[in-house]
Design an enzyme around this catalytic site. Sequence first.
Site, PDB file in Angstrom:
ATOM      1  N   ASP A 172      -3.085  74.392 -18.200  1.00 51.11           N
ATOM      2  CA  ASP A 172      -1.935  75.114 -17.674  1.00 51.11           C
ATOM      3  C   ASP A 172      -0.657  74.336 -17.962  1.00 51.11           C
ATOM      4  O   ASP A 172      -0.607  73.496 -18.861  1.00 51.11           O
ATOM      5  CB  ASP A 172      -2.112  75.346 -16.169  1.00 51.11           C
ATOM      6  N   ASN A 302      -1.064  90.089 -18.967  1.00 56.21           N
ATOM      7  CA  ASN A 302      -0.169  90.910 -18.137  1.00 56.21           C
ATOM      8  C   ASN A 302       0.601  91.883 -19.020  1.00 56.21           C
ATOM      9  O   ASN A 302       1.809  92.026 -18.897  1.00 56.21           O
ATOM     10  CB  ASN A 302       0.831  90.021 -17.388  1.00 56.21           C
TER      11      ASN A 302
END
Length: 860
Positions: A172, A302
């Site tokens: 991340d 997304n």
Amino acid sequence: MTKTKATLLLGAALTLGSASLAEAGTLSPTLLQRAQRGDQTPTGVIVRFKFSNTDRGRALFKSSRQQLQARLAQLGPAAGFINQAVNSGRVTQLWLDQSIFLPLTPVQARALAALPFVDAVFENFKVQIPRAAALSAASAPTGTPWHLQSIGAPQAWASGFRGQNIRVGHLDSGIDPNHPEYAGRIAAFAEFNAEGDRIGSTPRDTTNHGTHTAGLIAGKTVGVAPEARLISALVLPNNEGTFAQVIAGMQYVLDPDNNADTNDGAQVVNMSLGIPGTYDEFIVPVQNMLKAGVAPVFAIGNFGPTAGSTGSPGNIPDAIGVGAVDQNGQVASFSSRGPVAWQGQINGVFVKPDIAAPGVAITSSFPNGQYGALSGSSQASPIAAGAVALMLSAKPGTGVDAIKNALYTSASNAGSKNNNVGYGLISVPGALGKLGVTAGTPAPAPTPAPTPAPTPAPTPTPTPAPTPAPTPAPTPAPTPTPAPTPAPAPANPTGPAGFDLCAVEGGFCDFKGQREAAFGTAGRYLTGIGTDGFNCTVAEWGSDPAPGVRKGCFIKPVAAQPAPAPAPAPTPAPTPTPPAGSTKPRVLLVDDDMGQGADVTAALRDAIRANAAAGGAFVWNTQTQGAVPLSEMQRVDVVLWATGEQYQNTLTAQDQNTLRQYLAGGGRLLVTGQDVGYDIGGSAFYTGTLKTRFVADSSGNPRFVTRGAFGNTAFTLNAAGSAGNQYYPDVIADLSGSQVVASWGSANATAGTITAQSIRVDPNTTRAGQKVQDPRGLVERLAANLIGGLLNQIFGGQPRTQAQTPAPRISAQNAGENAGAIVANDAGAYRTVNMGFGLEGLTPQSRALLMKTSFDWLMR
């Protein structure tokens, strides 16, 4: 290397191993085109070798390293430039991917692809975190958050399965090591650069994304597996990285000590990252992860709600691709949908995602001990990864196929799969049951309560029989007591610490002056500043922090506000005095730079204060506060939206929709950013609301001159004292009713006078590389212009001059089209000013002057 030497090298490579063209590896189309032109510009590439990949488990790690070393040795003198790169330390070995990263020219890359044991050669492309719908800061949850309850995590905990002895790989933006949610449970941390090299650093989070996802995996109050340990790799600084970075991080979390003989790696890996579309490049490392017995749990993206919108690597058939659902179990609007069509190393059409998890308004850890709510498949994926950690702690050594089968067959869709949520919402107790493990539900825990069933047994309830006489009197008393007073109490929404409830959803918060305000309940809030009351509705706030739950609005005094409050009152009197026909506006600066490059708030603060009404300058930071609610915009006269160095997601669909509502109510908007047109120039908002045409990605000129309603003044970008961050100022033109009020080079410049090249060397090679591969604008032959000149700047280190290579002119729809720098649009009901550059790129004096000119025009 001269062209002759390159040709000899190519011949030698073809001779080596008697490789036929059919046996040669593939070369990416972009590299091939550049090689055919004899391009000798170095660029970062990935060279993947052909391996016999039969080992499984941890033996694969050792075998992959050994085979990679053998391939490098096999290159021999025919590819001397490789040996030179190896010896100079410029090669990064990506054994999990059977590849290396190194800088090569396209001509060299083509020669290398011709070797019989080379599988593929391609650019080191960009990977990023899909932009999350950030909502707000939030309080630490007071009870078990809904996202944990909805998947049945407490039932697993009740049986003692809390992720103990399980290591979860976390790739991340980094991690805050001191957050109380998981402090002391970071087993290992490393940071990698764009070339895949490990660089020395202490654990840190470059945004808030990594800390948020880490909390959802292993947080003690917000995480699914509160006793799991994290192996964290910082591969997406500021939410963006490269393929080499990600692969280096993947192999690190699988083998942190770089020793295949020790078992210290992750058993499950979460990656809340990706890139829209299908990318064969991810297949090999994911397959190798599976062969090593590690569960790959990846966000699906997304990019919804359209069909076929999934991203890699989550859409690889063998990966566990995770979509997002809301509190009602419905697919989130942003969550990517299948199907996914693969053509290449994998062929076929597949249903994706595989599974779904909560991903809307999820509260988790933020850096510095804070909490925040984010929405995205980025949140759903770590929740699913945490569920896998619970399964492994309940039944250690379970294989990936068994994990998948248990997850899929126990999910909410009862074994059927669709392209919205896959097999449905995960069920931890159900998945454990499929593995033959019984999870104690909270219901069994209270079962001991039935033991006091004697209580009912002591049917001395008849004893009250005598009570009937008094009962008539008491009965009326009890009856009022139950009066819904108890019922509302539990139903009432709860607010953040220090806030008072001023209205439940649907009501009106009535007060005078300014108050800090929050909307939501139970740890999920939107926050802002309220002025003279506001409606307690989702429409007013622009987003729903807790769908399907009764919410409320809460207020508390603004710190040190009472004193300043009177000050603004006198200010209106002075303000009209200087009006040379204009009044200073109340201004909301939307800082939408998302932490990239120069901070636009720091750069613009003084100019805004000088030109805004006293007490009427406000800031909303999208990185820390999330999407701007409509209510915040409606309290000001001008919204100034600054995107800084963002070149993707500059104005999201949600942003555009909220701005449309604001403008429809008579709002005034100033947009400033060098890549807004590049990013959303084809959108209906850009062409229909801002009335602007995007012409080209870069002006090739730092100078612009105002005209018409903006007077006649020359300005220069990147001058001493400015942020100096303007590389690709947009060339824009007017559309049906708008007007160009500043042009590049001269006041009346046309497209025929503009060159398609950056105005200075871009240090962000990822951004520069994308612009080379994906040129945009209503121009012909722009790609040729950029590739011929921009690459020379990126890798040569110096801007191209006319003496070096004549810069071709761009061709717009016609050569006479305006080469604008600023477009002003008076739509009657609203006004907008659209700047094709960032105001931070001007000196403070120029910035203040141009801002005043813009505000004066907007306020007419």
